[in-house]
Design a protein around this motif. Structure first.
Motif, PDB file in Angstrom:
ATOM      1  N   VAL A 285       0.843  -1.200   0.000  1.00 31.53           N
ATOM      2  CA  VAL A 285       0.000   0.000   0.000  1.00 31.53           C
ATOM      3  C   VAL A 285       0.879   1.251   0.000  1.00 31.53           C
ATOM      4  CG1 VAL A 285      -1.734   1.289   1.310  1.00 31.53           C
ATOM      5  CG2 VAL A 285      -1.961  -1.177   1.076  1.00 31.53           C
ATOM      6  N   GLY A 286       1.959   1.206   0.770  1.00 26.99           N
ATOM      7  CA  GLY A 286       2.861   2.359   0.841  1.00 26.99           C
ATOM      8  C   GLY A 286       3.494   2.688  -0.496  1.00 26.99           C
ATOM      9  N   MET A 287       3.655   1.689  -1.328  1.00 27.65           N
ATOM     10  CA  MET A 287       4.306   1.895  -2.620  1.00 27.65           C
ATOM     11  C   MET A 287       3.329   2.424  -3.659  1.00 27.65           C
ATOM     12  SD  MET A 287       7.182   1.596  -3.887  1.00 27.65           S
ATOM     13  CE  MET A 287       8.392   0.368  -4.186  1.00 27.65           C
ATOM     14  N   ASP A 288       2.043   2.418  -3.328  1.00 24.67           N
ATOM     15  CA  ASP A 288       1.015   2.808  -4.291  1.00 24.67           C
ATOM     16  C   ASP A 288       0.414   4.139  -3.818  1.00 24.67           C
ATOM     17  OD1 ASP A 288      -1.641   3.032  -5.448  1.00 24.67           O
ATOM     18  OD2 ASP A 288      -1.439   0.947  -6.089  1.00 24.67           O
ATOM     19  N   LYS A 289       0.806   5.221  -4.475  1.00 24.54           N
ATOM     20  CA  LYS A 289       0.378   6.552  -4.007  1.00 24.54           C
ATOM     21  C   LYS A 289      -1.139   6.658  -3.915  1.00 24.54           C
ATOM     22  CE  LYS A 289       4.113   9.644  -5.294  1.00 24.54           C
ATOM     23  NZ  LYS A 289       5.231   8.823  -5.730  1.00 24.54           N
ATOM     24  N   ARG A 290      -1.848   6.004  -4.852  1.00 22.94           N
ATOM     25  CA  ARG A 290      -3.307   6.089  -4.889  1.00 22.94           C
ATOM     26  C   ARG A 290      -3.905   5.350  -3.682  1.00 22.94           C
ATOM     27  NH1 ARG A 290      -7.194   2.268  -7.509  1.00 22.94           N
ATOM     28  NH2 ARG A 290      -5.380   0.928  -7.491  1.00 22.94           N
ATOM     29  N   LEU A 291      -3.449   4.108  -3.444  1.00 22.79           N
ATOM     30  CA  LEU A 291      -4.001   3.324  -2.334  1.00 22.79           C
ATOM     31  C   LEU A 291      -3.614   3.917  -0.982  1.00 22.79           C
ATOM     32  CD1 LEU A 291      -3.687  -0.388  -3.505  1.00 22.79           C
ATOM     33  CD2 LEU A 291      -5.710   1.074  -3.464  1.00 22.79           C
ATOM     34  N   ALA A 292      -2.386   4.415  -0.869  1.00 28.76           N
ATOM     35  CA  ALA A 292      -1.967   5.011   0.410  1.00 28.76           C
ATOM     36  C   ALA A 292      -2.873   6.196   0.734  1.00 28.76           C
ATOM     37  CB  ALA A 292      -0.508   5.443   0.342  1.00 28.76           C
ATOM     38  N   LYS A 293      -3.166   7.023  -0.277  1.00 25.80           N
ATOM     39  CA  LYS A 293      -4.062   8.164  -0.042  1.00 25.80           C
ATOM     40  C   LYS A 293      -5.471   7.665   0.271  1.00 25.80           C
ATOM     41  CE  LYS A 293      -3.952  11.988  -2.494  1.00 25.80           C
ATOM     42  NZ  LYS A 293      -3.948  12.872  -3.694  1.00 25.80           N
TER      43      LYS A 293
END
Ligand SMILES: Nc1ncnc2c1ncn2[C@@H]1O[C@H](COP(=O)(O)OP(=O)(O)O)[C@@H](O)[C@H]1O
Ligand SMILES: [Mg+2]
Length: 401
Positions: free
Chosen positions: A142-150
């Motif tokens: 999740v941390g690597m995916d800007k969209r999912l982290a947001k």
């Protein structure tokens, strides 16, 4: 301090941040030298081959990459006869000679970007029952995916900017619809590939032609792109969090200082002393911000760390509107450059103590996961086996025809 362990420091890998990862790993191995632990290097080449050998702990050896790689011993994880996990040589050593092997106690992944940071490598460690001094599979992914982290932050009520995201195929199918959604955010906007870091492919657009160009450029790096409004006037503030799922603390805040509109790869790694990796960039520590903004950012940092289920050391990056004081979570780095050691030193935590704490937390997290019931004893298989395949209700068995 804890007893001595063999710590596998894994780094490099197929990522645009390969070199930065080498620098971080050198810093970690040097810091481990001031702890009771023993470092064992695992260098992953840009093509993904796993190599080890004493030369991989020596920064000067990286001047001649061909020679370094040629002298490396190809290795892989394996279970030893006693059930311990080994780093074992994979080269054919002949009929009677045993391959070289080292028992590993714990892993510190020091990758930046790619499958070393996105949870894939963390998953391999989990499969091999290795305590790992980083976030686990889910938080790393999740941390690597800007969209999912947001999206996760938004769901937990943490402040993030609105955004529009789309895949390349969606953009190609209806560019006009996406342009309208983006323009509803209002120019200027920032366009970003969602899986990259180090400002690669990130562009600001102030009008439609620049936007189309920025989106198409971002698709050179990633199949999924995110667009959000620009914060202006901008002040960037970063904060590190160290700990585990049960206990964590926030570091001092830093203000990275760039030379242009956005912090570039150049600003992050090539300013100052390039051998220091992320620690060489220009920054103000502590960030010159009002105490209440600092406190809010530190509180937000630990709250987001917990919402994402992180472990180990991370760095959270915030965008602050310098006129209003509004703060937005921008992104999280679950394996930050130089492990953010320079944010812990002002609080009296030196790099060797930081890595020793990471090792201790890795064992704690591993114990807390493996100490639980993971298998459920039933006699399902013995019963079903006695009945044969015909006894499996609800399962269609078709004759091969
Ligand atoms: N919404 C925004 N408003 C203003 N500047 C931004 C915005 N998003 C990104 N930037 C600038 O672009 C830089 C890189 O973007 P970021 O999202 O941090 O990507 P990366 O993962 O590549 O670091 C940031 O450090 C900041 O300088
Ligand atoms: Mg960034």
């Amino acid at each position: 301090m804890s007893r001595s362990h063999t710590v596998l420091v894994a780094f490099g890998g197929p990522s645009p941040e390969h070199e930065v990862s080498v620098l971080t790993a050198m810093q970690i191995m040097a810091a481990l030298g001031d702890t009771p632990h023993k470092a064992l290097p695992l260098y992953v080449t840009k093509n993904g081959r796993w190599l080890t050998g004493p030369a991989f702990s020596d920064l000067s050896a990286y001047q001649d990459m061909k020679k370094l790689e040629a002298g490396g011993l190809p290795v892989a994880f394996a279970f030893g006869a006693d059930g311990r996990t080994l780093l074992r040589g994979t080269a054919d050593t002949g009929l009677f000679s045993k391959p070289q092997a080292w028992a590993i106690d714990v892993v510190i992944p020091a990758f930046h970007g790619g499958s070393g940071e996105n949870g894939a490598f963390q998953g391999v460690c989990e499969v091999f029952n290795l305590p790992c001094a980083s976030s686990g599979v889910t938080a790393s992914a999740v941390g690597m995916d800007k969209r999912l982290a947001k999206a996760v932050c938004r769901a937990y009520g943490h402040p993030v900017l609105p955004d529009v995201d789309f895949r390349e195929s969606e953009w190609a199918a209806d560019q006009q619809a996406h342009l309208s959604r983006i323009e509803a955010l209002g120019y200027p906007v920032f366009v970003k590939p969602i899986h990259l870091g180090s400002s690669i492919g990130v562009r600001k657009a102030t009008d439609r032609p620049a936007l189309v160009h920025a989106v198409e450029d971002a698709f050179r790096y990633d199949a999924h792109v995110l667009v959000e409004p620009a914060v202006s006037p901008l002040r960037e503030i970063n904060c590190s969090v160290l700990g585990g799922p049960d206990r964590c603390e926030a570091s001092v805040c830093e203000q990275p200082v760039g030379s242009g509109e956005l912090l570039s790869f150049q600003d992050k790694y090539l300013a100052g002393d390039a051998t220091k990796g992320m620690a060489s960039a220009d920054r103000l520590i502590p960030a010159p911000i009002p105490d209440q903004v600092r406190d809010r950012i530190r509180t937000l940092s630990t709250a987001i760390y917990r919402s994402l289920g992180c472990s180990g050391v991370v760095r959270l990056d915030f965008l602050m509107n310098d006129a209003t004081g509004d703060v937005y979570f921008n992104e999280i780095n679950t394996q930050p450059g130089s492990f953010s050691f320079y944010l812990w030193e002002p609080a009296g935590v030196r790099f060797p103590e930081l890595v020793a704490r990471l090792v201790d937390t890795a064992f704690e997290t591993h114990r807390s996961q493996t100490g639980r019931v993971r298998s459920y004893e039933t006699n399902l298989l013995s019963k079903k086996a006695a009945q044969g395949l015909k006894g499996l209700k609800g399962m269609k068995t078709r004759k091969p025809g």
